[in-house]
Design an enzyme around this catalytic site. Structure first.
Site, mmCIF file in Angstrom:
data_model
loop_
_atom_site.group_PDB
_atom_site.id
_atom_site.type_symbol
_atom_site.label_atom_id
_atom_site.label_comp_id
_atom_site.label_asym_id
_atom_site.label_seq_id
_atom_site.Cartn_x
_atom_site.Cartn_y
_atom_site.Cartn_z
ATOM 1 N N LYS A 1 -17.802 -22.298 24.027
ATOM 2 C CA LYS A 1 -17.121 -22.985 22.820
ATOM 3 C C LYS A 1 -15.834 -22.942 23.205
ATOM 4 C CE LYS A 1 -20.849 -22.461 19.394
ATOM 5 N NZ LYS A 1 -20.925 -22.020 18.122
ATOM 6 N N TYR B 1 -24.382 -31.560 16.186
ATOM 7 C CA TYR B 1 -24.488 -30.774 14.998
ATOM 8 C C TYR B 1 -25.204 -31.448 13.726
ATOM 9 C CZ TYR B 1 -22.585 -26.533 17.347
ATOM 10 O OH TYR B 1 -22.216 -25.372 17.931
ATOM 11 N N PHE C 1 -19.576 -25.419 5.754
ATOM 12 C CA PHE C 1 -18.840 -25.488 7.106
ATOM 13 C C PHE C 1 -18.821 -26.713 8.054
ATOM 14 C CE2 PHE C 1 -22.718 -23.191 8.057
ATOM 15 C CZ PHE C 1 -23.012 -23.904 9.036
ATOM 16 N N ARG D 1 -31.232 -16.176 22.979
ATOM 17 C CA ARG D 1 -30.703 -15.803 21.758
ATOM 18 C C ARG D 1 -30.341 -14.451 21.342
ATOM 19 N NH1 ARG D 1 -29.259 -19.892 18.252
ATOM 20 N NH2 ARG D 1 -29.701 -18.483 16.618
ATOM 21 N N THR E 1 -24.948 -14.876 14.829
ATOM 22 C CA THR E 1 -23.876 -15.980 14.703
ATOM 23 C C THR E 1 -22.632 -15.387 14.245
ATOM 24 O OG1 THR E 1 -25.717 -17.237 13.599
ATOM 25 C CG2 THR E 1 -23.376 -18.122 13.196
ATOM 26 N N ARG F 1 -21.932 -12.444 21.565
ATOM 27 C CA ARG F 1 -20.828 -12.703 20.579
ATOM 28 C C ARG F 1 -20.234 -11.393 20.210
ATOM 29 N NH1 ARG F 1 -24.507 -17.066 17.467
ATOM 30 N NH2 ARG F 1 -24.011 -18.929 18.210
ATOM 31 N N ASN G 1 -17.455 -18.460 17.504
ATOM 32 C CA ASN G 1 -18.183 -17.269 18.207
ATOM 33 C C ASN G 1 -18.813 -17.262 19.595
ATOM 34 O OD1 ASN G 1 -19.840 -19.276 17.764
ATOM 35 N ND2 ASN G 1 -20.991 -18.288 15.999
ATOM 36 N N HIS H 1 -22.865 -21.239 22.317
ATOM 37 C CA HIS H 1 -24.104 -21.684 21.555
ATOM 38 C C HIS H 1 -25.429 -21.564 22.200
ATOM 39 C CE1 HIS H 1 -26.623 -25.004 19.547
ATOM 40 N NE2 HIS H 1 -26.905 -25.197 20.785
ATOM 41 N N GLU I 1 -31.505 -31.121 23.040
ATOM 42 C CA GLU I 1 -30.122 -30.717 23.341
ATOM 43 C C GLU I 1 -29.749 -30.916 24.897
ATOM 44 O OE1 GLU I 1 -29.197 -26.734 21.795
ATOM 45 O OE2 GLU I 1 -29.208 -27.597 19.790
#
Ligand code: IDP
Ligand code: MG
Length: 140
Positions: free
Chosen positions: A11, A51, A59, A87, A93, A104, A114, A117, A128
């Site tokens: 990100k 998203y 948010f 994951r 998160t 993270r 964070n 993704h 995706e």
């Protein structure tokens, strides 16, 4: 175990902090093979589409502004149980709640910024991957 694919995004916060190399090194060391990769800047429309599942969350608007605030680096990763493995190494998160040694925890700033993704199911991983990459761009 089944070898499969997941979608990863480094990100804007991590890109601005020049963490791309460290994160890719981490992922390779955790057994992921990078089978497609591109650096890009999302448009607002693209970020909203990606998203869309979160469009009713409080948010959402700030998430979109964050995701278009700088370059991102997007990968297709292959590994045994790629979705669940990613994951796990990505962590919670909220970096404050992420386990030691997760991406993270190591590189995230807060619940929004964070660092990374990772797809949350095989079905979403496929959606995706197809969102970002054509078949020609993915090593098979
Ligand atoms: P995930 O990335 O761990 O799957 P999601 O709940 O799918 O988490 O949320 C997507 C992204 O939205 C998060 O990675 C984070 O950047 C942002 N986000 C999630 N919850 C919040 C929040 O409460 N405040 C601000 N941003 C959030
Ligand atoms: Mg998610």
């Amino acid at each position: 175990m089944e070898i499969n694919k997941t979608l990863s995004i480094i990100k804007p916060d991590a890109m601005k902090s020049k963490l791309q190399g460290k994160i890719l090194d981490y992922l390779e060391n955790k057994g992921f093979k990078i089978i497609a990769q591109k650096k890009m800047r999302l448009t607002k429309k693209q970020a909203e589409t990606f998203y869309a599942i979160h469009k009713d969350r409080p948010f959402f608007n700030e998430l979109i502004e964050f995701m278009i605030s700088g370059d991102i680096s997007v990968q297709v990763l292959e590994a045994d149980n790629a979705v669940s493995h990613y994951r796990e190494v990505m962590g919670n998160t909220d970096p404050a709640n992420a386990d030691e040694g997760t991406l993270r925890k190591l590189y995230g700033n807060n619940i929004q910024c964070n660092a990374v993704h990772g797809s949350d199911s095989q079905e979403n991983a496929n959606i995706e991957i197809n969102f970002f990459f054509s078949k020609l761009e993915v090593i098979n």
